[in-house]
Scaffold this active site. Structure first.
Site, PDB file in Angstrom:
ATOM      1  N   LYS A 179       0.882  -1.172   0.000  1.00 10.01           N
ATOM      2  CA  LYS A 179       0.000   0.000   0.000  1.00 10.01           C
ATOM      3  C   LYS A 179       0.918   1.221   0.000  1.00 10.01           C
ATOM      4  CE  LYS A 179      -1.775   2.998   2.097  1.00 10.01           C
ATOM      5  NZ  LYS A 179      -1.423   4.397   1.761  1.00 10.01           N
ATOM      6  N   GLY A 229       6.951   5.058   8.091  1.00  2.45           N
ATOM      7  CA  GLY A 229       6.260   6.347   8.023  1.00  2.45           C
ATOM      8  C   GLY A 229       6.452   7.109   9.320  1.00  2.45           C
ATOM      9  N   SER A 230       5.501   7.939   9.640  1.00  4.82           N
ATOM     10  CA  SER A 230       5.643   8.833  10.794  1.00  4.82           C
ATOM     11  C   SER A 230       5.432   8.092  12.118  1.00  4.82           C
ATOM     12  CB  SER A 230       4.615   9.960  10.687  1.00  4.82           C
ATOM     13  OG  SER A 230       3.322   9.400  10.656  1.00  4.82           O
ATOM     14  N   GLY A 234       2.734   5.180  12.908  1.00  3.87           N
ATOM     15  CA  GLY A 234       3.403   3.939  13.335  1.00  3.87           C
ATOM     16  C   GLY A 234       2.879   3.441  14.661  1.00  3.87           C
ATOM     17  N   GLU A 251       9.004   1.228  11.228  1.00  5.68           N
ATOM     18  CA  GLU A 251      10.149   2.104  10.922  1.00  5.68           C
ATOM     19  C   GLU A 251       9.611   3.526  10.907  1.00  5.68           C
ATOM     20  OE1 GLU A 251      13.171   1.335  10.768  1.00  5.68           O
ATOM     21  OE2 GLU A 251      13.174  -0.818  10.450  1.00  5.68           O
ATOM     22  N   CYS A 285      14.331  10.090   6.349  1.00  3.96           N
ATOM     23  CA  CYS A 285      14.122   9.766   7.763  1.00  3.96           C
ATOM     24  C   CYS A 285      15.386  10.024   8.571  1.00  3.96           C
ATOM     25  CB  CYS A 285      13.663   8.327   7.910  1.00  3.96           C
ATOM     26  SG  CYS A 285      14.756   7.150   7.097  1.00  3.96           S
ATOM     27  N   GLU A 383      10.226  16.349  14.473  1.00  2.69           N
ATOM     28  CA  GLU A 383      10.877  16.047  13.189  1.00  2.69           C
ATOM     29  C   GLU A 383      10.396  17.101  12.191  1.00  2.69           C
ATOM     30  OE1 GLU A 383       9.350  12.602  11.003  1.00  2.69           O
ATOM     31  OE2 GLU A 383      11.371  12.164  10.293  1.00  2.69           O
TER      32      GLU A 383
HETATM   33  P1  NAD Z   1       2.871   8.810   7.016  1.00  2.00           P
HETATM   34  O1  NAD Z   1       2.973   8.222   8.367  1.00  2.00           O
HETATM   35  O2  NAD Z   1       2.041  10.013   6.833  1.00  2.00           O
HETATM   36  O3  NAD Z   1       2.303   7.722   5.982  1.00  2.00           O
HETATM   37  C1  NAD Z   1       2.948   6.486   5.778  1.00  2.00           C
HETATM   38  C2  NAD Z   1       1.970   5.490   5.182  1.00  2.00           C
HETATM   39  O4  NAD Z   1       0.957   5.171   6.141  1.00  2.00           O
HETATM   40  C3  NAD Z   1       1.230   5.997   3.944  1.00  2.00           C
HETATM   41  O5  NAD Z   1       1.134   4.953   3.018  1.00  2.00           O
HETATM   42  C4  NAD Z   1      -0.130   6.377   4.497  1.00  2.00           C
HETATM   43  O6  NAD Z   1      -1.151   6.346   3.526  1.00  2.00           O
HETATM   44  C5  NAD Z   1      -0.326   5.306   5.548  1.00  2.00           C
HETATM   45  N1  NAD Z   1      -1.265   5.622   6.632  1.00  2.00           N
HETATM   46  C6  NAD Z   1      -1.576   6.852   7.126  1.00  2.00           C
HETATM   47  N2  NAD Z   1      -2.425   6.722   8.173  1.00  2.00           N
HETATM   48  C7  NAD Z   1      -2.641   5.394   8.338  1.00  2.00           C
HETATM   49  C8  NAD Z   1      -3.400   4.631   9.266  1.00  2.00           C
HETATM   50  N3  NAD Z   1      -4.099   5.208  10.240  1.00  2.00           N
HETATM   51  N4  NAD Z   1      -3.388   3.281   9.151  1.00  2.00           N
HETATM   52  C9  NAD Z   1      -2.659   2.672   8.193  1.00  2.00           C
HETATM   53  N5  NAD Z   1      -1.922   3.345   7.276  1.00  2.00           N
HETATM   54  C10 NAD Z   1      -1.905   4.693   7.357  1.00  2.00           C
HETATM   55  O7  NAD Z   1       4.382   9.067   6.533  1.00  2.00           O
HETATM   56  P2  NAD Z   1       4.904   9.790   5.204  1.00  2.00           P
HETATM   57  O8  NAD Z   1       4.606  11.252   5.315  1.00  2.00           O
HETATM   58  O9  NAD Z   1       4.495   9.082   3.986  1.00  2.00           O
HETATM   59  O10 NAD Z   1       6.478   9.559   5.348  1.00  2.00           O
HETATM   60  C11 NAD Z   1       7.302  10.391   6.102  1.00  2.00           C
HETATM   61  C12 NAD Z   1       7.639   9.763   7.439  1.00  2.00           C
HETATM   62  O11 NAD Z   1       8.224   8.482   7.234  1.00  2.00           O
HETATM   63  C13 NAD Z   1       8.683  10.568   8.196  1.00  2.00           C
HETATM   64  O12 NAD Z   1       8.317  10.631   9.541  1.00  2.00           O
HETATM   65  C14 NAD Z   1       9.955   9.755   8.000  1.00  2.00           C
HETATM   66  O13 NAD Z   1      10.914   9.958   9.006  1.00  2.00           O
HETATM   67  C15 NAD Z   1       9.409   8.358   8.010  1.00  2.00           C
HETATM   68  N6  NAD Z   1      10.331   7.402   7.373  1.00  2.00           N
HETATM   69  C16 NAD Z   1      10.977   6.503   8.172  1.00  2.00           C
HETATM   70  C17 NAD Z   1      11.903   5.604   7.612  1.00  2.00           C
HETATM   71  C18 NAD Z   1      12.627   4.598   8.473  1.00  2.00           C
HETATM   72  O14 NAD Z   1      13.233   3.691   7.918  1.00  2.00           O
HETATM   73  N7  NAD Z   1      12.594   4.699   9.790  1.00  2.00           N
HETATM   74  C19 NAD Z   1      12.124   5.617   6.226  1.00  2.00           C
HETATM   75  C20 NAD Z   1      11.425   6.533   5.442  1.00  2.00           C
HETATM   76  C21 NAD Z   1      10.525   7.429   6.030  1.00  2.00           C
END
Ligand code: NAD
Length: 503
Positions: A179, A229-230, A234, A251, A285, A383
């Site tokens: 997804k 993601g965030s 997470g 992550e 990230c 962040e």
């Molecule tokens: P985000 O958390 O907004 O979204 C990530 C994913 O989760 C998207 O596909 C989104 O559609 C989905 N999502 C959103 N709400 C959800 C829910 N309630 N249930 C299930 N899925 C949901 O993150 P983003 O803005 O796409 O990415 C940026 C973030 O990712 C930053 O915080 C960055 O630090 C982090 N990141 C971490 C790593 C790592 O390896 N630790 C790597 C890349 C990015």
């Protein structure tokens, strides 16, 4: 775009593209000029369940394949990526996400090796055969896949981060459902072509936002989750998985420190810091966000850091530029809020701090350096995920280490120094999942990637990245049935000797 219409509302299922049944859609805007680049479907729970059930079916056969067969097919995926023309996927990534083209094509060029790595690792070791505790008893453990894994991806590295976990999951014998982020679904769909080599139904892609992601995470038919993601999302996914005892790798985000020691080689440290702060407009990230600079070299470092940052070219990703737009309006608003809050509390803008005057159409923001920052400012606690480097002057190396650890995050941490003593001290003391000395942002397929503290749970890549997608089963096989001497009835010895008995 050749042979691919990015405007249709596609999903990838059973090795083919299908138009989603969902009437709900999301418009994909180009962050560099706000052009409408395509439309993605917001897949419903019902459609998600249909895809999961197909993946479940495909996994029944895949889990029974021997490791050598699975490895052969994973190598074929790697070859398809290596031999394929990746430019269309890269262009879509630029149009959807705003990533500069060299970074998009660079991301794709690094995707194949993880398939080869996990193909061989899963073949190399399939379990454990320890010494037995009873003569004649065969006691061992083997790995088994979980079933169907969901891969919920961020926008910033949509393809490579997906490959890290999809490769591991497939190698372990699972089927996968990806997804992607709403901001990078078109390029992810296009990349799915490389999975057509697999038996049908093993890797699928559904599009949508939070609701589609939730439908996957909460489905009883999803057996493991890989989320990147965030922190906020997470955490909610981790809670959801915990309710069902479902394994999840989380992550999450970070706010990485960068220490510039008085022993830093400034000729290398300055360009290294410009790269680690502003690469992908700070939307990595492990971008360096919080800088701790020793007072002995502070003035020279700041002057050179600012001078080099001012040279960066800002513009759309298909033009010659280093700095593209931020991914969305809300991402830019967050950066503006953090800078304004810091300035109102006494910080100074050394460069940037505004929307570029010649680029008012998209979501561009100038690379910004702040000095006079203190640990209580929001820019040091949150962040920023944008082109902002916040600098604190420190009086000693120990103070830098203390301030670097003064955060709820623990993803990565970096330092520039030519002192061996400082290098090892920093590695040992910094509270982070990755520490870089004189070489920030680098990863390695063979080393675990992931965060401490609020930055996540579990690891991707390395052996831990494979173990995240497989579970052990202990086996005790006695081919000759015999009554064991510790079974009922207990002997008088056991009642009266005052000693237990080892089995
Ligand atoms: P985000 O958390 O907004 O979204 C990530 C994913 O989760 C998207 O596909 C989104 O559609 C989905 N999502 C959103 N709400 C959800 C829910 N309630 N249930 C299930 N899925 C949901 O993150 P983003 O803005 O796409 O990415 C940026 C973030 O990712 C930053 O915080 C960055 O630090 C982090 N990141 C971490 C790593 C790592 O390896 N630790 C790597 C890349 C990015």
């Amino acid at each position: 775009m050749t042979n691919f219409d990015p405007y249709s509302r596609l999903i990838f299922l059973d090795n083919e593209y299908h138009v989603s049944q969902s009437p709900n859609q999301h418009k994909v805007l180009n962050p560099a000029n706000l052009n409408h680049e395509g439309t993605i479907a917001l897949c419903s729970t019902q459609e998600v369940e249909q895809v999961i059930s197909r993946a479940k079916e495909a996994q029944q056969k895949w889990k029974r394949e021997d490791e050598k067969t699975r490895a052969r097919i994973l190598h074929q995926i790697a070859s398809s990526i290596e031999d394929g023309d990746l430019s269309e996927v890269a262009k879509l990534m630029v149009l959807e996400e705003g990533k500069p083209y060299p970074e998009a094509i660079g991301e794709l060029a690094n995707c194949a090796p993880i398939f080869r790595y996990y193909a061989e690792m899963a073949r190399d070791e399939g379990g454990l055969l320890p010494g037995t505790t009873q003569t004649g008893s065969f006691q061992f453990s083997k790995y088994f896949p979980y079933g169907v894994s969901a891969h919920i991806m961020p926008f910033n590295y949509p393809i490579i981060v997906m490959c890290w976990t999809v490769a591991a999951s497939l190698a372990a014998g699972n089927a996968c459902i990806v997804k992607p982020s709403e901001a990078t679904s078109l390029c992810t769909l296009k990349f799915m072509e490389h999975f057509k080599i697999l038996p049908s139904g093993l890797v699928n892609c559904v599009t949508g936002g939070a609701e589609t992601g939730q439908a996957l995470v909460e489905s009883k038919n999803i057996n493991a989750v890989a989320f990147t993601g965030s922190v906020e999302v997470g955490r909610s996914i981790a809670v959801s998985c915990a309710r069902q005892m479902k394994p999840a790798i989380i992550e999450a985000g970070g706010s990485d420190p960068m220490i510039i020691s008085q022993h830093a080689p400034l000729d290398v440290a300055v360009p290294g810091c410009v790269m680690s702060a502003f690469h992908l407009s700070g939307q990595i990230c492990v971008s360096s966000e919080r800088f701790f600079v020793h007072e002995a070299i502070y003035d020279e470092f700041v002057q050179r850091f600012v001078a080099m940052t001012k040279q960066l070219r800002i513009g759309p990703g298909l033009e010659e530029s280093e700095i593209g737009p931020l991914v969305s309006e809300s991402a830019r608003e967050k950066v503006i809020r953090l800078i304004e809050e810091a300035v109102s509390n006494g910080a100074t803008i050394e460069c940037g701090g505004r929307i570029p005057l010649h680029l008012t159409q998209g979501w561009f923001y100038e690379p910004t350096i702040l000095t006079g920052v203190t640990k209580d400012m929001a820019v040091m606690r949150e962040e920023s995920f944008g082109p902002v480097a916040a600098i604190c002057k420190v009086g000693s190396f120990e103070e830098a280490l203390d301030l670097a650890n003064h955060t709820d995050f623990g993803l990565g941490a970096s330092i520039f120094t030519s002192s061996m003593d400082e290098a090892f001290k920093a590695y040992n003391i910094l509270e982070a999942g990755m520490v870089w000395v004189n070489n920030p942002l680098i990863d390695n397929d063979a080393l675990p990637f992931g965060g401490w503290k609020m930055s996540g749970i579990g690891r991707e890549m390395g052996r831990q990245g494979l173990d995240a997608f497989r579970q052990t089963k202990m086996g005790v096989i006695d081919t000759k049935p015999e009554i064991q001497d510790w079974w009922y009835p207990y002997s008088d010895d056991w009642f009266y000797s005052g000693k237990g008995r080892q089995v």
